[in-house]
Motif scaffolding. Sequence first.
Motif, PDB file in Angstrom:
ATOM      1  N   THR A   1      13.645  -1.840 -13.371  1.00  0.00           N
ATOM      2  CA  THR A   1      14.237  -0.591 -12.894  1.00  0.00           C
ATOM      3  C   THR A   1      13.260   0.157 -11.998  1.00  0.00           C
ATOM      4  N   VAL A   2      11.981   0.199 -12.418  1.00  0.00           N
ATOM      5  CA  VAL A   2      10.924   0.822 -11.621  1.00  0.00           C
ATOM      6  C   VAL A   2       9.825  -0.214 -11.433  1.00  0.00           C
ATOM      7  N   THR A   3       9.552  -0.538 -10.183  1.00  0.00           N
ATOM      8  CA  THR A   3       8.509  -1.503  -9.856  1.00  0.00           C
ATOM      9  C   THR A   3       7.388  -0.765  -9.139  1.00  0.00           C
ATOM     10  N   CYS A   4       6.172  -0.896  -9.671  1.00  0.00           N
ATOM     11  CA  CYS A   4       5.012  -0.217  -9.110  1.00  0.00           C
ATOM     12  C   CYS A   4       4.169  -1.193  -8.303  1.00  0.00           C
ATOM     13  N   LEU A   5       3.874  -0.809  -7.088  1.00  0.00           N
ATOM     14  CA  LEU A   5       3.065  -1.628  -6.189  1.00  0.00           C
ATOM     15  C   LEU A   5       1.823  -0.829  -5.800  1.00  0.00           C
ATOM     16  N   ASP A   6       0.677  -1.275  -6.265  1.00  0.00           N
ATOM     17  CA  ASP A   6      -0.584  -0.575  -6.032  1.00  0.00           C
ATOM     18  C   ASP A   6      -1.275  -1.189  -4.816  1.00  0.00           C
ATOM     19  N   GLN A   7      -1.299  -0.475  -3.719  1.00  0.00           N
ATOM     20  CA  GLN A   7      -1.864  -0.907  -2.448  1.00  0.00           C
ATOM     21  C   GLN A   7      -1.364  -2.305  -2.067  1.00  0.00           C
ATOM     22  N   PRO A   8      -0.060  -2.440  -1.875  1.00  0.00           N
ATOM     23  CA  PRO A   8       0.518  -3.764  -1.654  1.00  0.00           C
ATOM     24  C   PRO A   8       0.105  -4.463  -0.363  1.00  0.00           C
ATOM     25  N   PHE A   9      -0.381  -3.727   0.621  1.00  0.00           N
ATOM     26  CA  PHE A   9      -0.701  -4.347   1.903  1.00  0.00           C
ATOM     27  C   PHE A   9      -2.172  -4.749   2.027  1.00  0.00           C
ATOM     28  N   ALA A  10      -2.999  -4.352   1.076  1.00  0.00           N
ATOM     29  CA  ALA A  10      -4.426  -4.673   1.122  1.00  0.00           C
ATOM     30  C   ALA A  10      -4.625  -6.183   1.041  1.00  0.00           C
ATOM     31  N   ALA A  11      -5.483  -6.706   1.889  1.00  0.00           N
ATOM     32  CA  ALA A  11      -5.889  -8.119   1.937  1.00  0.00           C
ATOM     33  C   ALA A  11      -4.776  -9.070   2.375  1.00  0.00           C
ATOM     34  N   LEU A  12      -3.657  -8.531   2.870  1.00  0.00           N
ATOM     35  CA  LEU A  12      -2.583  -9.402   3.350  1.00  0.00           C
ATOM     36  C   LEU A  12      -2.728  -9.643   4.845  1.00  0.00           C
TER      37      LEU A  12
END
Length: 162
Positions: A108-119
């Motif tokens: 229901t709630v998905t947490c993404l912590d700095q999702p773009f780092a190192a991509l």
Amino acid sequence: MASATDPALPPGLVAVTGDEGSGKTRWLRALGGDVLWLDLFLPGQDELTPAQVWQALAARCARWNAELLEELIAALDLSDHRDKRLFMLSTGSRRKVALAGLLASGATVTCLDQPFAALDAASARIIREFLADMADHPTRTWVVADYEADERLPWRRRIALG
């Protein structure tokens, strides 16, 4: 602090921003209810394969979307990494493994912590496009913590910490 059931977290995209040490990760961890948060570095899981990480997540997530996972594996170029141990993967690939699992979770709630780092740029674009597609989701919330809110995404709410 808002909780998963708080109307302050509407369906769609929510940005949680702040400087280093402002409490973004702590804020994500404090959410309760049907919230899925996962350290994108996958610490302590070096001996596992991506397939094992996804299998463990699927077992925890009642609304797991195996079809979406397969689409993400192909889009994020993870097919050749499925059976490698995590310690063999780059930081970016480890993070893509975790992100693919989170996006396919159905939480229901998905947490993404700095999702773009190192991509790499292509993978960051894929994650950004996925989030943009989810911006109007009627029942799911995507909480993205980072230093700044990505201006290319249609945020429903912005929460500034610190």
